[in-house]
Design an enzyme around this catalytic site. Sequence first.
Site, short mmCIF file in Angstrom:
data_model
loop_
_atom_site.label_atom_id
_atom_site.label_comp_id
_atom_site.label_asym_id
_atom_site.label_seq_id
_atom_site.Cartn_x
_atom_site.Cartn_y
_atom_site.Cartn_z
N LYS A 44 0.82 -1.22 0.00
CA LYS A 44 0.00 0.00 0.00
C LYS A 44 0.85 1.27 0.00
CE LYS A 44 -3.58 -0.73 -0.50
NZ LYS A 44 -4.08 -1.07 -1.83
N SER A 45 2.00 1.21 -0.70
CA SER A 45 2.91 2.35 -0.75
C SER A 45 3.07 2.94 -2.14
CB SER A 45 4.29 1.94 -0.21
OG SER A 45 4.21 1.62 1.15
N GLY A 46 2.22 2.57 -3.07
CA GLY A 46 2.31 3.14 -4.41
C GLY A 46 2.86 2.19 -5.45
N THR A 47 2.74 0.90 -5.22
CA THR A 47 3.27 -0.10 -6.14
C THR A 47 2.70 0.05 -7.54
OG1 THR A 47 3.22 -1.61 -4.25
CG2 THR A 47 3.74 -2.57 -6.39
N TRP A 49 1.03 2.57 -8.87
CA TRP A 49 1.33 3.89 -9.40
C TRP A 49 2.71 3.88 -10.06
CZ3 TRP A 49 5.04 7.28 -7.08
CH2 TRP A 49 5.05 8.56 -7.61
N TRP A 77 5.20 -10.56 -9.88
CA TRP A 77 5.62 -10.51 -8.47
C TRP A 77 6.49 -11.73 -8.20
CZ3 TRP A 77 4.17 -6.65 -5.06
CH2 TRP A 77 3.29 -5.71 -5.59
N HIS A 99 7.07 -7.04 -2.75
CA HIS A 99 6.87 -6.45 -1.43
C HIS A 99 7.88 -7.03 -0.44
CE1 HIS A 99 3.38 -4.12 -2.29
NE2 HIS A 99 2.51 -5.11 -2.32
N ARG A 121 6.24 5.76 1.16
CA ARG A 121 4.99 6.48 1.41
C ARG A 121 4.91 6.80 2.90
NH1 ARG A 121 -1.21 4.28 0.27
NH2 ARG A 121 -2.21 6.32 0.36
N SER A 129 -4.49 3.07 4.51
CA SER A 129 -4.80 2.35 3.27
C SER A 129 -4.82 0.84 3.50
CB SER A 129 -3.77 2.71 2.20
OG SER A 129 -4.06 2.05 1.00
#
Length: 193
Positions: A44-47, A49, A77, A99, A121, A129
């Site tokens: 949930k850190s902008g992967t 994006w 992944w 991740h 983030r 998030s």
Amino acid sequence: MADKYFTYKGILFPRLDYSLEALSYVENEFQVQNDDVFNITYPKSGTNWMLEILSLIRSDGDPGWVRSVVNWDRAPWVELQTGLEAALKYPQPRLLCSHLPIQLFPKSLQRSKAKIIYTLRCPKDILVSLYHFSKLLHLFKDPGSLDSFLEDFLSGNGICGDWRNHLSEAQSQRFDTIYQKRMQGLGMTFPWD
């Protein structure tokens, strides 16, 4: 809950997406190529994006590839069994996502010239998030109250381990200082203050 999760080298992973075999293979046997590009984030850190940006760079700004190929096929992944299988067949140069914390990354990374794009983030935004994501999709255990979720998050008992030490212990001290200043500006404090 015990049957839905397992621990690998002290980090909690959901059985739904991860396996001991895949994590061990990635760490010990996966061969990183010199022209690989890794998109690494804490969950949930902008992967996605960053994946969109990297995909557009790879396709010289042509959105056709981005529109016609789903993101997990554009950038598999590596720690997931299906992603690992795709990554092993992926033509070079490979665009890969993960991740995984850096200490679980392939040992072959140290001998390569691969590029790592690490997206950070604000931890408050990650927490909110991830909490709502967990409540909505039920991929992870029920997060319970926001207070209990916050306690797990801050103690490093969340999915993929401690967000502060995700990149490396040396980097985490620098990140803690940066985030600590940002959070204090928002009126927040952390237990380690």
